[in-house]
Scaffold this motif. Structure first.
Motif, PDB file in Angstrom:
ATOM      1  N   LEU A   1       3.594  -4.631  -3.601  1.00  0.00           N
ATOM      2  CA  LEU A   1       4.610  -5.405  -2.882  1.00  0.00           C
ATOM      3  C   LEU A   1       4.074  -6.765  -2.444  1.00  0.00           C
ATOM      4  O   LEU A   1       4.814  -7.751  -2.432  1.00  0.00           O
ATOM      5  CB  LEU A   1       5.115  -4.634  -1.658  1.00  0.00           C
ATOM      6  CG  LEU A   1       6.011  -3.436  -1.956  1.00  0.00           C
ATOM      7  CD1 LEU A   1       6.500  -2.815  -0.650  1.00  0.00           C
ATOM      8  CD2 LEU A   1       7.188  -3.827  -2.816  1.00  0.00           C
ATOM      9  N   HIS A   2       2.798  -6.800  -2.106  1.00  0.00           N
ATOM     10  CA  HIS A   2       2.176  -8.070  -1.716  1.00  0.00           C
ATOM     11  C   HIS A   2       2.116  -9.023  -2.919  1.00  0.00           C
ATOM     12  O   HIS A   2       2.383 -10.226  -2.788  1.00  0.00           O
ATOM     13  CB  HIS A   2       0.776  -7.817  -1.157  1.00  0.00           C
ATOM     14  CG  HIS A   2       0.044  -9.065  -0.787  1.00  0.00           C
ATOM     15  ND1 HIS A   2       0.361  -9.807   0.328  1.00  0.00           N
ATOM     16  CD2 HIS A   2      -0.959  -9.725  -1.402  1.00  0.00           C
ATOM     17  CE1 HIS A   2      -0.425 -10.869   0.385  1.00  0.00           C
ATOM     18  NE2 HIS A   2      -1.233 -10.836  -0.662  1.00  0.00           N
TER      19      HIS A   2
ATOM     20  N   PRO B   1       6.644  -9.498  -4.236  1.00  0.00           N
ATOM     21  CA  PRO B   1       7.521  -9.110  -3.127  1.00  0.00           C
ATOM     22  C   PRO B   1       8.950  -8.731  -3.532  1.00  0.00           C
ATOM     23  O   PRO B   1       9.552  -7.876  -2.902  1.00  0.00           O
ATOM     24  CB  PRO B   1       7.537 -10.331  -2.212  1.00  0.00           C
ATOM     25  CG  PRO B   1       6.479 -11.237  -2.691  1.00  0.00           C
ATOM     26  CD  PRO B   1       6.085 -10.823  -4.064  1.00  0.00           C
ATOM     27  N   ASP B   2       9.473  -9.333  -4.601  1.00  0.00           N
ATOM     28  CA  ASP B   2      10.849  -9.015  -4.987  1.00  0.00           C
ATOM     29  C   ASP B   2      10.928  -7.916  -6.048  1.00  0.00           C
ATOM     30  O   ASP B   2      11.967  -7.680  -6.649  1.00  0.00           O
ATOM     31  CB  ASP B   2      11.591 -10.270  -5.445  1.00  0.00           C
ATOM     32  CG  ASP B   2      10.963 -10.932  -6.648  1.00  0.00           C
ATOM     33  OD1 ASP B   2       9.805 -10.595  -6.982  1.00  0.00           O
ATOM     34  OD2 ASP B   2      11.621 -11.778  -7.268  1.00  0.00           O
ATOM     35  N   LEU B   3       9.824  -7.214  -6.240  1.00  0.00           N
ATOM     36  CA  LEU B   3       9.743  -6.149  -7.240  1.00  0.00           C
ATOM     37  C   LEU B   3      10.826  -5.090  -7.064  1.00  0.00           C
ATOM     38  O   LEU B   3      11.490  -4.709  -8.027  1.00  0.00           O
ATOM     39  CB  LEU B   3       8.359  -5.492  -7.170  1.00  0.00           C
ATOM     40  CG  LEU B   3       8.090  -4.379  -8.156  1.00  0.00           C
ATOM     41  CD1 LEU B   3       7.774  -4.975  -9.517  1.00  0.00           C
ATOM     42  CD2 LEU B   3       6.935  -3.529  -7.696  1.00  0.00           C
ATOM     43  N   LEU B   4      11.033  -4.623  -5.846  1.00  0.00           N
ATOM     44  CA  LEU B   4      12.003  -3.545  -5.593  1.00  0.00           C
ATOM     45  C   LEU B   4      13.423  -3.958  -5.957  1.00  0.00           C
ATOM     46  O   LEU B   4      14.233  -3.126  -6.347  1.00  0.00           O
ATOM     47  CB  LEU B   4      11.954  -3.102  -4.134  1.00  0.00           C
ATOM     48  CG  LEU B   4      10.680  -2.378  -3.711  1.00  0.00           C
ATOM     49  CD1 LEU B   4      10.693  -2.130  -2.212  1.00  0.00           C
ATOM     50  CD2 LEU B   4      10.515  -1.083  -4.468  1.00  0.00           C
TER      51      LEU B   4
ATOM     52  N   ARG C   1       7.854   4.920   0.775  1.00  0.00           N
ATOM     53  CA  ARG C   1       8.714   3.832   1.245  1.00  0.00           C
ATOM     54  C   ARG C   1       9.272   4.137   2.630  1.00  0.00           C
ATOM     55  O   ARG C   1       9.396   3.239   3.469  1.00  0.00           O
ATOM     56  CB  ARG C   1       9.840   3.598   0.243  1.00  0.00           C
ATOM     57  CG  ARG C   1       9.359   3.021  -1.068  1.00  0.00           C
ATOM     58  CD  ARG C   1      10.459   2.780  -2.054  1.00  0.00           C
ATOM     59  NE  ARG C   1      11.338   1.740  -1.535  1.00  0.00           N
ATOM     60  CZ  ARG C   1      12.640   1.663  -1.767  1.00  0.00           C
ATOM     61  NH1 ARG C   1      13.240   2.577  -2.514  1.00  0.00           N
ATOM     62  NH2 ARG C   1      13.351   0.691  -1.278  1.00  0.00           N
TER      63      ARG C   1
ATOM     64  N   ILE D   1       8.448   1.716 -11.196  1.00  0.00           N
ATOM     65  CA  ILE D   1       7.461   1.440 -10.148  1.00  0.00           C
ATOM     66  C   ILE D   1       6.650   2.697  -9.859  1.00  0.00           C
ATOM     67  O   ILE D   1       5.421   2.650  -9.762  1.00  0.00           O
ATOM     68  CB  ILE D   1       8.144   0.911  -8.866  1.00  0.00           C
ATOM     69  CG1 ILE D   1       8.809  -0.438  -9.158  1.00  0.00           C
ATOM     70  CG2 ILE D   1       7.139   0.794  -7.726  1.00  0.00           C
ATOM     71  CD1 ILE D   1       9.723  -0.936  -8.056  1.00  0.00           C
TER      72      ILE D   1
ATOM     73  N   TYR E   1       0.915   0.877  -3.511  1.00  0.00           N
ATOM     74  CA  TYR E   1       2.292   0.415  -3.288  1.00  0.00           C
ATOM     75  C   TYR E   1       2.289  -0.859  -2.440  1.00  0.00           C
ATOM     76  O   TYR E   1       2.951  -1.845  -2.779  1.00  0.00           O
ATOM     77  CB  TYR E   1       3.111   1.517  -2.605  1.00  0.00           C
ATOM     78  CG  TYR E   1       4.511   1.108  -2.246  1.00  0.00           C
ATOM     79  CD1 TYR E   1       5.490   0.960  -3.225  1.00  0.00           C
ATOM     80  CD2 TYR E   1       4.866   0.871  -0.921  1.00  0.00           C
ATOM     81  CE1 TYR E   1       6.783   0.584  -2.896  1.00  0.00           C
ATOM     82  CE2 TYR E   1       6.154   0.493  -0.579  1.00  0.00           C
ATOM     83  CZ  TYR E   1       7.105   0.351  -1.572  1.00  0.00           C
ATOM     84  OH  TYR E   1       8.381  -0.030  -1.248  1.00  0.00           O
ATOM     85  N   SER E   2       1.534  -0.866  -1.367  1.00  0.00           N
ATOM     86  CA  SER E   2       1.457  -2.047  -0.491  1.00  0.00           C
ATOM     87  C   SER E   2       0.908  -3.254  -1.245  1.00  0.00           C
ATOM     88  O   SER E   2       1.422  -4.371  -1.113  1.00  0.00           O
ATOM     89  CB  SER E   2       0.581  -1.764   0.732  1.00  0.00           C
ATOM     90  OG  SER E   2       1.195  -0.804   1.548  1.00  0.00           O
TER      91      SER E   2
END
Length: 188
Positions: free
Chosen positions: A154-155, A158-161, A184, A169, A150-151
């Motif tokens: 996101l790295h 970054p705007d995935l969520l 999360r 996801i 998950y980390s």
């Protein structure tokens, strides 16, 4: 088309004649969120460049929708196992966010390999990168925890969520939505 050729230049610049030949076999398509670009059972004969939006490759396992990968702006998406074997794919490509894509006719592209060796080299490099990404994805599932995956996601995006539903996801990470919510909450 200039965005496509800037993407290609990251791998290898193409001579003007090769660029012209590729332009001839491309078309621009626009699809809305949730539309299927290629359904399950389709034989892939097109390579797509995502100019705008997001697409995902998914399949069903035991009736559950599983996301295999995401493709964001400035990336290639294709069902390569179907493309190279000419067999129908057990996976589909779906648009996650309204998208503009450049479709490259693969049959015509492969014919250009003999005429323009620079095109063959370019796509070999693109497919090699895709292969390495697939191996890295498999190793991530084998060797990293869900939190680490998950980390890392996101790295990388970054705007995935903000742009992708959590259910996609979670399935991409190989976990349930409940587990994703727990991860999360602990990482906030």
């Amino acid at each position: 088309m200039e965005t496509l050729f800037r993407f290609f230049a990251q791998f290898q610049p193409l001579p003007t004649e090769a660029q012209a030949a590729i332009r001839e076999i491309c078309s621009v398509i626009n699809l809305k969120k949730n539309e299927e670009l290629q359904p399950i059972g389709h034989t892939c004969r097109t390579i797509y460049f995502v100019k705008k939006g997001i697409a995902r490759i998914y399949y069903y396992k035991d009736g559950i929708d599983i996301t295999e990968s995401f493709s964001f702006e400035n990336s290639i998406i294709a069902r390569v196992e179907s493309l190279f074997t000419t067999k129908p794919s057990r996976k589909a490509i779906q648009i996650v966010e309204d998208a503009e894509l450049i479709a490259i006719n693969a049959t015509q592209l492969f014919r250009l390999y003999d005429i323009h060796p620079s095109i063959e080299r370019l796509f070999r490099k693109i497919f090699e990168k895709g292969y390495v990404e697939t191996v890295n994805r498999m190793e991530s599932l084998q060797f990293h925890t869900a939190e680490e995956r998950y980390s890392a996601l996101l790295h990388e995006a970054p705007d995935l969520l903000r742009r992708v539903p959590l259910k996609y996801i979670a399935s991409f990470l190989g976990i349930t939505q409940v587990s994703l919510s727990r991860i999360r909450a602990t990482l906030k």
